[in-house]
Design a protein around this motif. Sequence first.
Motif, short mmCIF file in Angstrom:
data_model
loop_
_atom_site.label_atom_id
_atom_site.label_comp_id
_atom_site.label_asym_id
_atom_site.label_seq_id
_atom_site.Cartn_x
_atom_site.Cartn_y
_atom_site.Cartn_z
N ASP A 18 0.84 -1.19 0.00
CA ASP A 18 0.00 0.00 0.00
C ASP A 18 0.88 1.24 0.00
N ARG A 19 0.55 2.23 -0.86
CA ARG A 19 1.42 3.39 -1.04
C ARG A 19 1.56 4.20 0.24
N LEU A 20 0.46 4.49 0.90
CA LEU A 20 0.52 5.31 2.11
C LEU A 20 1.26 4.58 3.24
N CYS A 21 1.03 3.28 3.36
CA CYS A 21 1.73 2.51 4.41
C CYS A 21 3.21 2.39 4.10
N ALA A 22 3.56 2.25 2.81
CA ALA A 22 4.96 2.13 2.45
C ALA A 22 5.71 3.44 2.65
N GLU A 23 5.01 4.55 2.55
CA GLU A 23 5.66 5.85 2.75
C GLU A 23 5.80 6.23 4.22
N ALA A 24 5.20 5.46 5.12
CA ALA A 24 5.25 5.80 6.55
C ALA A 24 6.54 5.26 7.18
N ARG A 80 -10.35 3.33 3.03
CA ARG A 80 -10.71 4.71 2.68
C ARG A 80 -10.16 5.72 3.67
N ALA A 81 -9.25 5.31 4.55
CA ALA A 81 -8.63 6.24 5.49
C ALA A 81 -7.22 6.56 5.03
N LYS A 82 -6.80 7.80 5.34
CA LYS A 82 -5.46 8.23 4.96
C LYS A 82 -4.48 8.20 6.12
N ASN A 83 -4.97 8.02 7.32
CA ASN A 83 -4.09 7.98 8.50
C ASN A 83 -3.54 6.56 8.68
N VAL A 84 -2.22 6.47 8.72
CA VAL A 84 -1.53 5.18 8.94
C VAL A 84 -1.31 5.00 10.43
N THR A 85 -1.65 3.85 10.94
CA THR A 85 -1.49 3.56 12.37
C THR A 85 -0.52 2.41 12.57
N LEU A 86 0.00 2.35 13.79
CA LEU A 86 0.98 1.32 14.15
C LEU A 86 0.28 0.03 14.56
N ASP A 87 0.78 -1.09 14.07
CA ASP A 87 0.20 -2.39 14.41
C ASP A 87 1.08 -3.12 15.44
N GLU A 88 2.36 -3.33 15.11
CA GLU A 88 3.23 -4.10 16.03
C GLU A 88 4.69 -3.79 15.71
N THR A 89 5.54 -3.89 16.74
CA THR A 89 6.98 -3.75 16.60
C THR A 89 7.64 -4.96 17.25
N VAL A 90 8.48 -5.64 16.50
CA VAL A 90 9.10 -6.87 17.00
C VAL A 90 10.48 -7.04 16.38
#
Length: 306
Positions: A18-24, A80-90
């Motif tokens: 996903d473009r927005l997720c890849a740019e985060a 349909r949302a533009k805000n990227v949120t954090l899922d997990e860090t490992v």
Amino acid sequence: MSAATTRSRTPRTPRTPDRLCAEAVDLAREAAEEAAAPGVIGDHEGVVAEGDRVVTHFFACEEPGYRGWRWAVTVTRASRAKNVTLDETVLLPGADALLAPEWVPWSERLRPGDMGPGDLLPTEQDDLRLEPGYTGEDAPPPNSAVSEDMADHLDAEDAEIVSRTPSRGAIASVAEELGVRRARVLSRYGLHVAADRWDESFGAKTPMAQAAPASCESCGFLVPLAGSLKQAFGVCANEFSPADGRVVSLSYGCGGHSEAAVMPKPPRPAPPVLDSMATDAFPLRPAKDSGSTTEPDGTSEDLGHS
């Protein structure tokens, strides 16, 4: 579980991230720096699409001891949302990561000689080397000849059942005398395992036994064992033997065998051919009548000049 830890290892068609997720990338780096120690987050090593609008960012781990490991930060966004949120860090190992060896249970890692003072070695309840010992039951089995239940099957004219069931104290005394008044005793399997182990260390196939003049069966330093193992094993009591205080096979042997050799007596020298022990008298001057010398002239000078 997260997408980073549950993704399949089987080959699959790569998805387009996903473009927005890849740019985060900045969001993912901040999450990794918050989870890790300061200064251990390295360069960004790429992204992987885990699903629809789910992307995992990888960062190199520069912490000592974690060579080849990577920080994986999974981010996502709603439809349909533009805000990227954090899922997990490992922290995950890479292809050339330095990994710990496969965990082995302590019971399989334990080796003879590992136990020290104060260590406890629990024995499993179903250990094949052990079997139940004296149970303490007073009543005989139902099909026993001394069982009172058998009286109903016999004619009074043919036989008379006399209760001869031994008392609890008598059974305990006999069991203690035989050495079986314990919760568990060695099973046949346990005896065979111990016999194989002892025979491998101090048996007939060892180099010491192959070079021995005789076997332990005829050695006076052998202390016999009790029980069924006495037919094949004993304890060595020779302090100079390499097996001193060890359980040895009767076919074992060493150079310290009690009958290996008798100390020889000191050799007695043969009588000499010529008697060189006596003394012979030799005169300092020749005899006067031998004619070989003359009497010295007293008138001559001391230096022998005329």
